[in-house]
Design a protein around this motif. Structure first.
Motif, PDB file in Angstrom:
ATOM      1  N   LYS A 105      41.254 -24.196 -27.319  1.00  0.00           N
ATOM      2  CA  LYS A 105      42.097 -23.265 -26.579  1.00  0.00           C
ATOM      3  C   LYS A 105      41.305 -22.007 -26.252  1.00  0.00           C
ATOM      4  O   LYS A 105      40.629 -21.460 -27.099  1.00  0.00           O
ATOM      5  CB  LYS A 105      43.306 -22.930 -27.435  1.00  0.00           C
ATOM      6  N   ASP A 107      42.851 -19.500 -24.029  1.00  0.00           N
ATOM      7  CA  ASP A 107      43.761 -18.442 -23.610  1.00  0.00           C
ATOM      8  C   ASP A 107      44.780 -18.191 -24.724  1.00  0.00           C
ATOM      9  O   ASP A 107      45.031 -19.037 -25.560  1.00  0.00           O
ATOM     10  CB  ASP A 107      44.477 -18.796 -22.303  1.00  0.00           C
ATOM     11  N   LYS A 109      48.024 -17.364 -24.287  1.00  0.00           N
ATOM     12  CA  LYS A 109      49.390 -17.425 -23.790  1.00  0.00           C
ATOM     13  C   LYS A 109      50.254 -18.237 -24.747  1.00  0.00           C
ATOM     14  O   LYS A 109      49.779 -19.146 -25.420  1.00  0.00           O
ATOM     15  CB  LYS A 109      49.424 -18.086 -22.414  1.00  0.00           C
ATOM     16  N   ARG A 110      51.512 -17.906 -24.786  1.00  0.00           N
ATOM     17  CA  ARG A 110      52.534 -18.619 -25.539  1.00  0.00           C
ATOM     18  C   ARG A 110      52.243 -18.667 -27.035  1.00  0.00           C
ATOM     19  O   ARG A 110      52.552 -19.647 -27.693  1.00  0.00           O
ATOM     20  CB  ARG A 110      52.723 -20.025 -24.989  1.00  0.00           C
ATOM     21  N   MET A 111      51.625 -17.619 -27.553  1.00  0.00           N
ATOM     22  CA  MET A 111      51.377 -17.538 -28.983  1.00  0.00           C
ATOM     23  C   MET A 111      52.531 -16.754 -29.624  1.00  0.00           C
ATOM     24  O   MET A 111      53.100 -15.853 -29.016  1.00  0.00           O
ATOM     25  CB  MET A 111      50.046 -16.832 -29.267  1.00  0.00           C
ATOM     26  N   ARG A 112      52.863 -17.077 -30.842  1.00  0.00           N
ATOM     27  CA  ARG A 112      53.989 -16.454 -31.526  1.00  0.00           C
ATOM     28  C   ARG A 112      53.690 -15.020 -31.955  1.00  0.00           C
ATOM     29  O   ARG A 112      54.567 -14.166 -31.966  1.00  0.00           O
ATOM     30  CB  ARG A 112      54.343 -17.299 -32.737  1.00  0.00           C
TER      31      ARG A 112
END
Length: 180
Positions: A105, A107, A109-112
């Motif tokens: 990975k 990027d 994005k969409r990490m908690r």
């Protein structure tokens, strides 16, 4: 029409006193010499290449192939007392490293968790050589963020190629002759 060749024992060169002794595992006729009790299969091709296994580094005795994996082979010592296991890599199967094929990975994005928390944890692992549990405890105390050590481990697996790519770009810019 099959050619009948004169059969003789390869050990004692006996030509007349031997008899059939079944077939070997590949289906070739075996014979047993009555003089020296030597078993042989004259029709069997002898051009089979015998693999050369490494010697045991502990006791120096022969080894056998225990398991053959894709990138390495596992050899075991034939001596029951030693029973040493060793792994030998296959150099022709290991592909050269290429930064153009970045796996993982890249990027955030969409990490908690926020990006600065992830960066802090990754830098503490790669630069500070801390354990995952220590990093989780430090983040809990300093930033009041409860992160599992398993989550930090997964971050390190996901973002390792990204950090490796950055390190390869930054290392040539370092001047090791300087005092700074």
């Amino acid at each position: 029409m099959q050619k009948i060749l004169p059969i003789k024992c390869p050990k004692c060169n006996n030509k007349d006193s031997f008899y059939r002794y079944g077939k070997d595992r590949d289906g070739y006729q075996k014979y047993l010499c009555r003089k020296c009790n030597h078993q042989f299969a004259p029709d069997r091709p002898t051009s089979k290449k015998v693999p050369k296994y490494p010697r045991c580094p502990v006791c120096g005795k022969a080894t056998f192939l225990h398991h053959d994996y894709k990138y390495y082979s596992n050899y075991r010592c034939c001596d029951k007392k030693c029973n040493h296991s060793m792994f030998v890599p296959k150099p022709n199967n290991i592909l050269p490293a290429s930064m153009s094929k970045l796996v993982g990975k890249t990027d955030f994005k969409r990490m908690r968790y926020p990006v600065h928390i992830i960066f802090t944890a990754l830098s503490m692992f790669y630069l500070g050589k801390n354990s995952f549990r220590n990093i989780a405890q430090i983040l809990r105390v300093v930033n009041n963020v409860k992160v599992s050590h398993t989550t930090i481990s997964n971050w390190c697996k996901k973002f390792a190629p990204y950090f490796n790519n950055i390190a390869l770009e930054l290392v040539p810019m370092l001047d090791f002759n300087s005092d700074e």
